[in-house]
Enzyme design. Structure first.
Site, PDB file in Angstrom:
ATOM      1  N   ASP A  50       0.865  -1.147   0.046  1.00 21.44           N
ATOM      2  CA  ASP A  50       0.020   0.042   0.076  1.00 21.44           C
ATOM      3  C   ASP A  50       1.048   1.343  -0.017  1.00 21.44           C
ATOM      4  OD1 ASP A  50      -2.287   1.623   0.223  1.00 21.44           O
ATOM      5  OD2 ASP A  50      -1.898   1.674   2.492  1.00 21.44           O
ATOM      6  N   LEU A  51       0.313   2.408  -0.426  1.00 20.09           N
ATOM      7  CA  LEU A  51       1.234   3.545  -0.371  1.00 20.09           C
ATOM      8  C   LEU A  51       1.113   4.453   0.605  1.00 20.09           C
ATOM      9  CD1 LEU A  51       3.199   5.104  -2.098  1.00 20.09           C
ATOM     10  CD2 LEU A  51       1.284   6.220  -3.303  1.00 20.09           C
ATOM     11  N   ASP A  52      -0.141   4.967   0.881  1.00 15.74           N
ATOM     12  CA  ASP A  52      -0.187   5.980   2.045  1.00 15.74           C
ATOM     13  C   ASP A  52      -0.083   5.367   3.192  1.00 15.74           C
ATOM     14  OD1 ASP A  52      -0.718   7.727  -0.298  1.00 15.74           O
ATOM     15  OD2 ASP A  52      -3.023   7.735   0.220  1.00 15.74           O
ATOM     16  N   THR A  96       1.190  10.356   3.558  1.00 17.58           N
ATOM     17  CA  THR A  96       0.437  11.587   2.930  1.00 17.58           C
ATOM     18  C   THR A  96      -0.934  11.702   3.563  1.00 17.58           C
ATOM     19  OG1 THR A  96      -0.293   9.954   1.479  1.00 17.58           O
ATOM     20  CG2 THR A  96       1.391  11.040   0.473  1.00 17.58           C
ATOM     21  N   LYS A 104      -9.423   5.824   6.478  1.00 18.00           N
ATOM     22  CA  LYS A 104      -8.288   5.161   6.112  1.00 18.00           C
ATOM     23  C   LYS A 104      -8.535   4.026   5.216  1.00 18.00           C
ATOM     24  CE  LYS A 104      -4.884   4.773   8.818  1.00 18.00           C
ATOM     25  NZ  LYS A 104      -3.784   4.457   9.972  1.00 18.00           N
ATOM     26  N   SER A 139      -2.665   0.345  -4.374  1.00 16.93           N
ATOM     27  CA  SER A 139      -3.212   1.600  -3.748  1.00 16.93           C
ATOM     28  C   SER A 139      -4.605   2.157  -4.361  1.00 16.93           C
ATOM     29  CB  SER A 139      -2.262   2.726  -3.727  1.00 16.93           C
ATOM     30  OG  SER A 139      -2.720   3.921  -3.151  1.00 16.93           O
ATOM     31  N   ALA A 140      -5.613   2.622  -3.561  1.00 16.07           N
ATOM     32  CA  ALA A 140      -6.461   3.391  -3.941  1.00 16.07           C
ATOM     33  C   ALA A 140      -6.184   4.609  -4.585  1.00 16.07           C
ATOM     34  CB  ALA A 140      -7.564   3.459  -3.024  1.00 16.07           C
ATOM     35  N   LYS A 176     -10.855  -1.364  -1.674  1.00 22.61           N
ATOM     36  CA  LYS A 176     -10.661  -1.975  -0.604  1.00 22.61           C
ATOM     37  C   LYS A 176     -11.846  -1.743   0.414  1.00 22.61           C
ATOM     38  CE  LYS A 176      -5.715  -1.184  -1.176  1.00 22.61           C
ATOM     39  NZ  LYS A 176      -4.671  -0.461  -0.369  1.00 22.61           N
ATOM     40  N   GLU A 200       0.199  -3.461   4.703  1.00 20.83           N
ATOM     41  CA  GLU A 200      -1.031  -2.631   4.781  1.00 20.83           C
ATOM     42  C   GLU A 200      -1.044  -1.860   6.260  1.00 20.83           C
ATOM     43  OE1 GLU A 200      -3.638  -1.388   3.617  1.00 20.83           O
ATOM     44  OE2 GLU A 200      -3.825  -2.015   1.553  1.00 20.83           O
ATOM     45  N   ASP A 201      -1.619  -0.771   6.234  1.00 21.31           N
ATOM     46  CA  ASP A 201      -1.751   0.061   7.323  1.00 21.31           C
ATOM     47  C   ASP A 201      -3.233   0.209   7.888  1.00 21.31           C
ATOM     48  OD1 ASP A 201      -2.158   2.070   5.429  1.00 21.31           O
ATOM     49  OD2 ASP A 201      -1.998   3.626   6.782  1.00 21.31           O
TER      50      ASP A 201
END
Length: 212
Positions: free
Chosen positions: A10-12, A18, A46, A117-118, A148, A172-173
């Site tokens: 995942d990115l963020d 971000t 989130k 990522s979304a 997601k 994932e966070d």
């Protein structure tokens, strides 16, 4: 833990923080609409899509049915313009500790790497951080139809690299991301507070803490 052929990130909140910029942009929209949007409210956003995030924000403001879809689309675009303004100033040193090193080390060891990522702003963020070349494939909000916890983003990543889901590990966070990884038949690694990441195979505070 068994050897894996592919790692999906995942990115963020995993590679870069971000989330603070998302929050500022949503808060500014809420202020324009006349209500307060707090950090606590923001936790509900989130791992969910921009459209669903807007719906949650309007629920917080007590106006879930006040606007037409066209008006909501304008609001979502307004928020995104604010957010893009923030992330356009991202610096390479804003990548979270250990992220660049872990991903590079995986590639050196023959593990395929992907972004799942979304965010529709993923290409801009990767460019600003100078890490676009670290990933074999990028699946983001520009190439998916479902957010997601639907597993689509992860399934597409694995298919792009012709890797079976069972051979994929996902970082994932957000709970929605953990659920999506499980639904895809992949092994989720929770990055952050373990109480908020139920179902993860293991938990680490940050990527720098993942032993590889």
């Amino acid at each position: 833990m068994k050897p894996y052929k592919m790692a999906i990130f995942d990115l963020d909140g995993v590679i870069v923080d971000t989330a603070k910029y998302h929050y500022l942009a949503w808060r500014e929209l809420a202020e324009r609409l006349g209500f307060e949007f707090t950090q606590e409210h923001n936790e509900r956003l989130k791992g969910v899509s921009r459209w669903r995030s807007l719906e949650i924000l309007l629920e917080v403001g007590g106006m879930p049915d006040k606007f037409t879809d066209a008006e909501k689309e304008d609001m979502a675009n307004e928020k995104n313009k604010r957010y893009v303004g923030y992330i356009s100033q991202l610096r390479e040193d804003e990548i979270l500790p250990g992220a660049r090193e872990l991903i590079a080390r995986m590639k050196e060891n023959g593990i395929k790497t992907a972004i799942g990522s979304a965010s529709k702003n993923t290409p801009l963020i990767l460019e600003r951080l100078g890490i676009a070349d670290l990933f074999d494939v990028v699946i983001d909000g520009n190439s998916t139809q479902k957010a997601k916890p639907d597993p689509e983003v992860f399934v597409l990543g694995a298919k792009a690299m012709d890797v079976p889901p069972g051979d994929c590990i996902v970082f994932e966070d957000a709970q929605a991301g953990i659920d999506a990884a499980l639904a895809a038949g992949m092994t989720p690694i929770g990055v952050g507070d373990p109480h908020n990441l139920v179902g993860a195979e293991i938990h680490v505070p940050a990527l720098k803490d993942f032993i590889f």
